[in-house]
Design a protein around this motif. Structure first.
Motif, short mmCIF file in Angstrom:
data_model
loop_
_atom_site.label_atom_id
_atom_site.label_comp_id
_atom_site.label_asym_id
_atom_site.label_seq_id
_atom_site.Cartn_x
_atom_site.Cartn_y
_atom_site.Cartn_z
N CYS A 1 -63.15 53.73 -31.82
CA CYS A 1 -64.06 54.88 -31.86
C CYS A 1 -64.14 55.50 -30.46
CB CYS A 1 -65.44 54.44 -32.33
SG CYS A 1 -66.66 55.78 -32.29
N PRO A 2 -63.84 56.80 -30.33
CA PRO A 2 -63.91 57.44 -29.01
C PRO A 2 -65.34 57.64 -28.51
CG PRO A 2 -63.34 59.04 -30.70
CD PRO A 2 -63.37 57.71 -31.37
N PHE A 3 -66.33 57.42 -29.37
CA PHE A 3 -67.72 57.63 -28.98
C PHE A 3 -68.37 56.36 -28.44
CE2 PHE A 3 -66.61 60.68 -32.27
CZ PHE A 3 -66.92 61.88 -31.65
N ASN B 1 -68.39 60.49 -37.32
CA ASN B 1 -67.33 60.89 -38.23
C ASN B 1 -65.99 60.73 -37.51
OD1 ASN B 1 -65.35 62.47 -39.61
ND2 ASN B 1 -66.99 63.55 -40.65
N LEU B 2 -65.07 59.97 -38.12
CA LEU B 2 -63.76 59.72 -37.52
C LEU B 2 -62.64 60.26 -38.42
CD1 LEU B 2 -64.28 56.06 -36.24
CD2 LEU B 2 -64.58 58.21 -34.99
N ASP B 3 -62.88 61.38 -39.09
CA ASP B 3 -61.88 61.95 -39.99
C ASP B 3 -60.55 62.22 -39.32
OD1 ASP B 3 -63.36 61.82 -42.29
OD2 ASP B 3 -63.94 63.93 -42.28
N ALA B 4 -60.55 62.49 -38.03
CA ALA B 4 -59.31 62.75 -37.30
C ALA B 4 -58.38 61.53 -37.34
CB ALA B 4 -59.60 63.13 -35.85
N PHE B 5 -58.93 60.35 -37.57
CA PHE B 5 -58.16 59.10 -37.60
C PHE B 5 -57.95 58.58 -39.01
CE2 PHE B 5 -60.59 59.28 -33.66
CZ PHE B 5 -59.57 59.22 -32.73
N HIS B 6 -58.42 59.31 -40.02
CA HIS B 6 -58.43 58.79 -41.39
C HIS B 6 -57.02 58.52 -41.93
CE1 HIS B 6 -59.84 58.88 -45.77
NE2 HIS B 6 -60.18 57.73 -45.24
N GLU B 7 -56.07 59.40 -41.68
CA GLU B 7 -54.71 59.19 -42.18
C GLU B 7 -54.12 57.91 -41.58
OE1 GLU B 7 -50.34 61.31 -42.24
OE2 GLU B 7 -52.10 62.55 -41.95
N ARG B 8 -54.29 57.70 -40.31
CA ARG B 8 -53.80 56.49 -39.64
C ARG B 8 -54.49 55.25 -40.22
NH1 ARG B 8 -53.79 52.34 -37.42
NH2 ARG B 8 -53.05 51.53 -35.48
N PHE B 9 -55.80 55.35 -40.45
CA PHE B 9 -56.56 54.25 -41.05
C PHE B 9 -55.98 53.89 -42.41
CE2 PHE B 9 -59.96 53.20 -44.07
CZ PHE B 9 -60.46 52.04 -43.50
N ARG B 10 -55.77 54.88 -43.27
CA ARG B 10 -55.26 54.63 -44.62
C ARG B 10 -53.86 54.00 -44.60
NH1 ARG B 10 -58.32 53.48 -48.12
NH2 ARG B 10 -56.78 54.00 -49.67
N GLU B 11 -53.06 54.38 -43.62
CA GLU B 11 -51.72 53.79 -43.49
C GLU B 11 -51.77 52.31 -43.16
OE1 GLU B 11 -49.84 56.15 -40.50
OE2 GLU B 11 -49.43 57.81 -41.86
N MET B 12 -52.85 51.87 -42.53
CA MET B 12 -52.95 50.49 -42.06
C MET B 12 -53.79 49.60 -42.97
SD MET B 12 -50.90 50.45 -39.61
CE MET B 12 -51.19 48.83 -38.96
N VAL B 13 -54.25 50.09 -44.11
CA VAL B 13 -55.00 49.26 -45.05
C VAL B 13 -54.00 48.55 -45.95
CG1 VAL B 13 -56.63 49.28 -47.00
CG2 VAL B 13 -57.02 50.77 -45.02
N PHE C 1 -65.88 56.77 -41.14
CA PHE C 1 -66.94 56.71 -40.15
C PHE C 1 -66.86 55.43 -39.34
CE2 PHE C 1 -68.51 59.49 -43.45
CZ PHE C 1 -69.12 60.52 -42.74
N CYS C 2 -67.36 55.48 -38.12
CA CYS C 2 -67.49 54.29 -37.28
C CYS C 2 -68.62 53.44 -37.84
CB CYS C 2 -67.80 54.69 -35.85
SG CYS C 2 -68.14 53.29 -34.76
N LYS D 1 -63.84 47.33 -34.46
CA LYS D 1 -63.97 46.30 -35.49
C LYS D 1 -64.45 46.81 -36.84
CE LYS D 1 -63.07 42.83 -32.72
NZ LYS D 1 -61.72 42.37 -32.65
N ASP D 2 -65.48 47.64 -36.87
CA ASP D 2 -66.16 47.98 -38.12
C ASP D 2 -66.08 49.48 -38.41
OD1 ASP D 2 -67.12 45.32 -38.64
OD2 ASP D 2 -68.48 45.63 -36.95
N PHE D 3 -65.59 49.78 -39.64
CA PHE D 3 -65.45 51.16 -40.09
C PHE D 3 -65.83 51.22 -41.57
CE2 PHE D 3 -62.51 50.21 -36.72
CZ PHE D 3 -62.67 51.27 -35.85
N PHE D 4 -66.20 52.40 -42.05
CA PHE D 4 -66.47 52.53 -43.48
C PHE D 4 -66.06 53.92 -43.96
CE2 PHE D 4 -70.43 53.85 -41.46
CZ PHE D 4 -70.85 54.95 -42.19
#
Length: 80
Positions: A14-16, A67-79, A60-61, A21-24
Motif C-alpha cells: 500500500c503506497p499510503f 482504495n487500491l484499484d490501480a493495483f487490482h489487475e496485478r492482485f488478481r493475477e497473483m491469486v 482496498f488496503c 499483508k492484508d487486502f480485501f
C-alpha cells in the motif's frame, strides 16, 4: 559459504501505509445463492453456495482502507 536471504521484489505494498499483508475486495451488485438442507431437529445446514458478481470489484488496503484499484489487475493475477 554464507547464505543469502531471498527477497521478493514484486510484493504489493500500500503506497499510503506500506501494508503488504492484508487486502480485501468489495464486489458491487453480487448475487449469492446458498443451498440448505434441513436437519432432523429443524435446524438448517448450508450445503453449497454460488455467487455471481454483476458489478464492479474494488481492491482496498486491509490496514488503512485506502482504495487500491490501480493495483487490482496485478492482485488478481497473483491469486492462486
Amino acid at each position: 559459504m554464507a547464505s543469502k536471504e531471498t527477497q521478493i521484489v514484486n510484493l504489493l505494498t500500500c503506497p499510503f501505509c506500506h501494508n503488504d499483508k492484508d487486502f480485501f475486495e468489495v464486489a458491487e451488485d453480487a448475487l449469492i445463492t446458498t443451498y440448505y438442507g434441513q436437519n432432523e431437529d429443524g435446524s438448517f445446514t448450508a450445503n453449497d453456495q454460488n455467487s455471481e458478481i454483476l458489478g464492479n470489484v474494488k481492491l482496498f488496503c486491509g490496514s488503512c482502507g485506502e482504495n487500491l484499484d490501480a493495483f487490482h489487475e496485478r492482485f488478481r493475477e497473483m491469486v492462486f
